[in-house]
Design a protein around this motif. Structure first.
Motif, PDB file in Angstrom:
ATOM      1  N   PHE A  24       0.822  -1.207   0.000  1.00 47.18           N
ATOM      2  CA  PHE A  24       0.000   0.000   0.000  1.00 47.18           C
ATOM      3  C   PHE A  24       0.861   1.265   0.000  1.00 47.18           C
ATOM      4  CE2 PHE A  24      -2.242   3.355   2.373  1.00 47.18           C
ATOM      5  CZ  PHE A  24      -3.325   3.546   1.521  1.00 47.18           C
ATOM      6  N   VAL A  25       1.906   1.304   0.792  1.00 54.10           N
ATOM      7  CA  VAL A  25       2.796   2.467   0.866  1.00 54.10           C
ATOM      8  C   VAL A  25       3.519   2.679  -0.464  1.00 54.10           C
ATOM      9  CG1 VAL A  25       4.902   3.358   1.955  1.00 54.10           C
ATOM     10  CG2 VAL A  25       3.069   2.430   3.367  1.00 54.10           C
ATOM     11  N   ILE A  26       3.967   1.606  -1.096  1.00 55.22           N
ATOM     12  CA  ILE A  26       4.650   1.724  -2.392  1.00 55.22           C
ATOM     13  C   ILE A  26       3.701   2.286  -3.447  1.00 55.22           C
ATOM     14  CG2 ILE A  26       5.667   0.390  -4.286  1.00 55.22           C
ATOM     15  CD1 ILE A  26       6.946  -1.415  -2.129  1.00 55.22           C
ATOM     16  N   ILE A  27       2.480   1.794  -3.498  1.00 57.93           N
ATOM     17  CA  ILE A  27       1.505   2.295  -4.470  1.00 57.93           C
ATOM     18  C   ILE A  27       1.188   3.758  -4.194  1.00 57.93           C
ATOM     19  CG2 ILE A  27      -0.907   2.103  -5.224  1.00 57.93           C
ATOM     20  CD1 ILE A  27      -0.614  -0.947  -4.864  1.00 57.93           C
ATOM     21  N   LEU A  28       0.995   4.116  -2.935  1.00 63.16           N
ATOM     22  CA  LEU A  28       0.705   5.492  -2.562  1.00 63.16           C
ATOM     23  C   LEU A  28       1.852   6.432  -2.948  1.00 63.16           C
ATOM     24  CD1 LEU A  28      -1.361   7.319  -1.129  1.00 63.16           C
ATOM     25  CD2 LEU A  28      -0.073   6.944   0.970  1.00 63.16           C
ATOM     26  N   CYS A  29       3.096   6.020  -2.697  1.00 62.63           N
ATOM     27  CA  CYS A  29       4.268   6.837  -3.076  1.00 62.63           C
ATOM     28  C   CYS A  29       4.344   7.003  -4.592  1.00 62.63           C
ATOM     29  CB  CYS A  29       5.552   6.210  -2.544  1.00 62.63           C
ATOM     30  SG  CYS A  29       5.757   6.393  -0.777  1.00 62.63           S
ATOM     31  N   GLY A  30       4.027   5.959  -5.341  1.00 63.39           N
ATOM     32  CA  GLY A  30       4.046   6.039  -6.803  1.00 63.39           C
ATOM     33  C   GLY A  30       3.020   7.025  -7.327  1.00 63.39           C
ATOM     34  N   VAL A  31       1.810   6.991  -6.791  1.00 59.59           N
ATOM     35  CA  VAL A  31       0.751   7.903  -7.230  1.00 59.59           C
ATOM     36  C   VAL A  31       1.116   9.346  -6.886  1.00 59.59           C
ATOM     37  CG1 VAL A  31      -1.655   8.585  -6.822  1.00 59.59           C
ATOM     38  CG2 VAL A  31      -1.088   6.182  -7.163  1.00 59.59           C
ATOM     39  N   VAL A  32       1.571   9.592  -5.670  1.00 57.98           N
ATOM     40  CA  VAL A  32       1.939  10.944  -5.255  1.00 57.98           C
ATOM     41  C   VAL A  32       3.130  11.452  -6.075  1.00 57.98           C
ATOM     42  CG1 VAL A  32       2.897  12.312  -3.354  1.00 57.98           C
ATOM     43  CG2 VAL A  32       0.992  10.764  -2.937  1.00 57.98           C
ATOM     44  N   GLY A  33       4.123  10.615  -6.304  1.00 56.66           N
ATOM     45  CA  GLY A  33       5.284  11.004  -7.105  1.00 56.66           C
ATOM     46  C   GLY A  33       4.898  11.355  -8.525  1.00 56.66           C
ATOM     47  N   TYR A  34       3.999  10.583  -9.122  1.00 53.05           N
ATOM     48  CA  TYR A  34       3.555  10.852 -10.485  1.00 53.05           C
ATOM     49  C   TYR A  34       2.814  12.196 -10.552  1.00 53.05           C
ATOM     50  CZ  TYR A  34       0.917  10.562 -14.801  1.00 53.05           C
ATOM     51  OH  TYR A  34       0.376  10.838 -16.026  1.00 53.05           O
ATOM     52  N   LYS A  35       1.935  12.452  -9.586  1.00 54.88           N
ATOM     53  CA  LYS A  35       1.187  13.716  -9.585  1.00 54.88           C
ATOM     54  C   LYS A  35       2.116  14.906  -9.396  1.00 54.88           C
ATOM     55  CE  LYS A  35      -3.353  12.090  -8.389  1.00 54.88           C
ATOM     56  NZ  LYS A  35      -4.558  12.322  -7.610  1.00 54.88           N
ATOM     57  N   LEU A  36       3.114  14.788  -8.543  1.00 56.94           N
ATOM     58  CA  LEU A  36       4.078  15.870  -8.344  1.00 56.94           C
ATOM     59  C   LEU A  36       4.885  16.116  -9.613  1.00 56.94           C
ATOM     60  CD1 LEU A  36       5.407  15.205  -4.744  1.00 56.94           C
ATOM     61  CD2 LEU A  36       3.994  17.107  -5.509  1.00 56.94           C
ATOM     62  N   TYR A  37       5.318  15.049 -10.278  1.00 54.48           N
ATOM     63  CA  TYR A  37       6.085  15.182 -11.526  1.00 54.48           C
ATOM     64  C   TYR A  37       5.239  15.857 -12.592  1.00 54.48           C
ATOM     65  CZ  TYR A  37       8.184  13.945 -15.956  1.00 54.48           C
ATOM     66  OH  TYR A  37       8.684  13.999 -17.216  1.00 54.48           O
ATOM     67  N   LYS A  38       4.004  15.404 -12.754  1.00 56.21           N
ATOM     68  CA  LYS A  38       3.136  15.961 -13.781  1.00 56.21           C
ATOM     69  C   LYS A  38       2.838  17.441 -13.523  1.00 56.21           C
ATOM     70  CE  LYS A  38      -0.780  14.760 -16.541  1.00 56.21           C
ATOM     71  NZ  LYS A  38      -1.750  13.790 -16.888  1.00 56.21           N
ATOM     72  N   ALA A  39       2.698  17.822 -12.247  1.00 61.86           N
ATOM     73  CA  ALA A  39       2.423  19.219 -11.920  1.00 61.86           C
ATOM     74  C   ALA A  39       3.647  20.104 -12.123  1.00 61.86           C
ATOM     75  CB  ALA A  39       1.945  19.332 -10.479  1.00 61.86           C
ATOM     76  N   SER A  40       4.851  19.545 -12.025  1.00 62.68           N
ATOM     77  CA  SER A  40       6.065  20.358 -12.117  1.00 62.68           C
ATOM     78  C   SER A  40       6.533  20.577 -13.544  1.00 62.68           C
ATOM     79  CB  SER A  40       7.197  19.723 -11.307  1.00 62.68           C
ATOM     80  OG  SER A  40       7.622  18.522 -11.917  1.00 62.68           O
ATOM     81  N   VAL A  41       6.086  19.766 -14.488  1.00 66.14           N
ATOM     82  CA  VAL A  41       6.513  19.892 -15.877  1.00 66.14           C
ATOM     83  C   VAL A  41       5.501  20.741 -16.630  1.00 66.14           C
ATOM     84  CG1 VAL A  41       6.941  18.634 -18.017  1.00 66.14           C
ATOM     85  CG2 VAL A  41       7.709  17.687 -15.864  1.00 66.14           C
ATOM     86  N   LYS A  42       6.002  21.825 -17.236  1.00 73.99           N
ATOM     87  CA  LYS A  42       5.158  22.698 -18.034  1.00 73.99           C
ATOM     88  C   LYS A  42       5.656  22.640 -19.464  1.00 73.99           C
ATOM     89  CE  LYS A  42       3.272  27.313 -18.205  1.00 73.99           C
ATOM     90  NZ  LYS A  42       3.273  28.623 -17.606  1.00 73.99           N
ATOM     91  N   VAL A  43       4.801  22.233 -20.361  1.00 72.89           N
ATOM     92  CA  VAL A  43       5.181  22.037 -21.749  1.00 72.89           C
ATOM     93  C   VAL A  43       4.640  23.188 -22.585  1.00 72.89           C
ATOM     94  CG1 VAL A  43       4.961  20.463 -23.718  1.00 72.89           C
ATOM     95  CG2 VAL A  43       5.197  19.551 -21.430  1.00 72.89           C
ATOM     96  N   ASN A  44       5.392  23.568 -23.620  1.00 77.92           N
ATOM     97  CA  ASN A  44       4.984  24.649 -24.511  1.00 77.92           C
ATOM     98  C   ASN A  44       3.876  24.172 -25.431  1.00 77.92           C
ATOM     99  OD1 ASN A  44       4.685  26.716 -26.307  1.00 77.92           O
ATOM    100  ND2 ASN A  44       6.671  26.479 -27.256  1.00 77.92           N
ATOM    101  N   ASP A  45       2.642  24.390 -25.014  1.00 75.79           N
ATOM    102  CA  ASP A  45       1.507  24.095 -25.861  1.00 75.79           C
ATOM    103  C   ASP A  45       0.886  25.390 -26.370  1.00 75.79           C
ATOM    104  OD1 ASP A  45       0.511  21.313 -23.812  1.00 75.79           O
ATOM    105  OD2 ASP A  45       1.706  21.340 -25.631  1.00 75.79           O
ATOM    106  N   ASP A  46       1.577  26.509 -26.189  1.00 72.84           N
ATOM    107  CA  ASP A  46       1.034  27.798 -26.582  1.00 72.84           C
ATOM    108  C   ASP A  46       1.052  28.004 -28.093  1.00 72.84           C
ATOM    109  OD1 ASP A  46       0.592  28.504 -23.957  1.00 72.84           O
ATOM    110  OD2 ASP A  46       2.558  29.426 -23.734  1.00 72.84           O
TER     111      ASP A  46
END
Length: 179
Positions: A24-46
């Motif tokens: 459970f802890v491993i799955i929870l860390c994976g989900v939180v890590g993925y959400k943090l990574y996705k929120a920190s990357v900003k791609v030029n879609d302008d």
């Protein structure tokens, strides 16, 4: 009626519960890590792949910087934006900078930023007149390689309420080829 007699060992039960908690802890860390990574990357879609990209006060300097840094990538792209006619002494007669004032400090100090434009009737435009242009990005030279907008259409407009643009985002990551 069946009766089952289950014998539970304390150590086996502890091991089973411990393994479930670890999973459970491993799955929870994976989900939180993925959400943090996705929120920190900003791609030029302008800048759009097809059609005309409209520059706004929010994306103006970010797109300007991206196009200057990657001229070859954006050659042929069409953009639309507004600004004021700005000239410096060593421009040719059919050139001007379509400028905007970019705020560079908290006390509203500004610098003029913009695209160098090529327009056959550039001489007829007065300095500091606000215009809206639609143009195609081309590669040219002005003290080195520089993107130059070949203007397809131009119309005079009123000075906008919010005439300022802001520096590019620090966490901005431009995309590669967009065609």
């Amino acid at each position: 009626m069946f009766i089952y007699n289950i014998k539970l060992s304390g150590t086996k039960l502890f091991k089973f519960i411990f393994v479930l908690i670890i999973i459970f802890v491993i799955i929870l860390c994976g989900v939180v890590g993925y959400k943090l990574y996705k929120a920190s990357v900003k791609v030029n879609d302008d800048i759009l792949c097809n059609g005309i990209t409209e520059l706004t006060n929010k994306n103006y300097s970010t797109i300007l910087k991206t196009v200057h840094d990657n001229i070859d990538t954006y050659v042929g792209q069409k953009i639309k934006f507004s600004g004021f006619v700005y000239r410096v002494y060593d421009l040719e007669k059919d050139q001007f900078v379509l400028g905007r004032n970019m705020i560079i400090s908290s006390d509203f100090q500004t610098v003029v930023v913009g695209f160098l434009c090529h327009y056959k009737d550039a001489e007829s435009l007065r300095d500091n007149v606000w215009v809206e242009i639609e143009g195609t990005i081309a590669k040219g030279t002005y003290h080195g390689d520089m993107p130059i907008l070949e203007i397809n259409s131009l119309k005079q407009i009123e000075k906008p309420n919010d005439e300022y643009v802001y520096p590019p985002d620090e966490d901005y990551i431009p995309t590669s080829v967009i065609l």
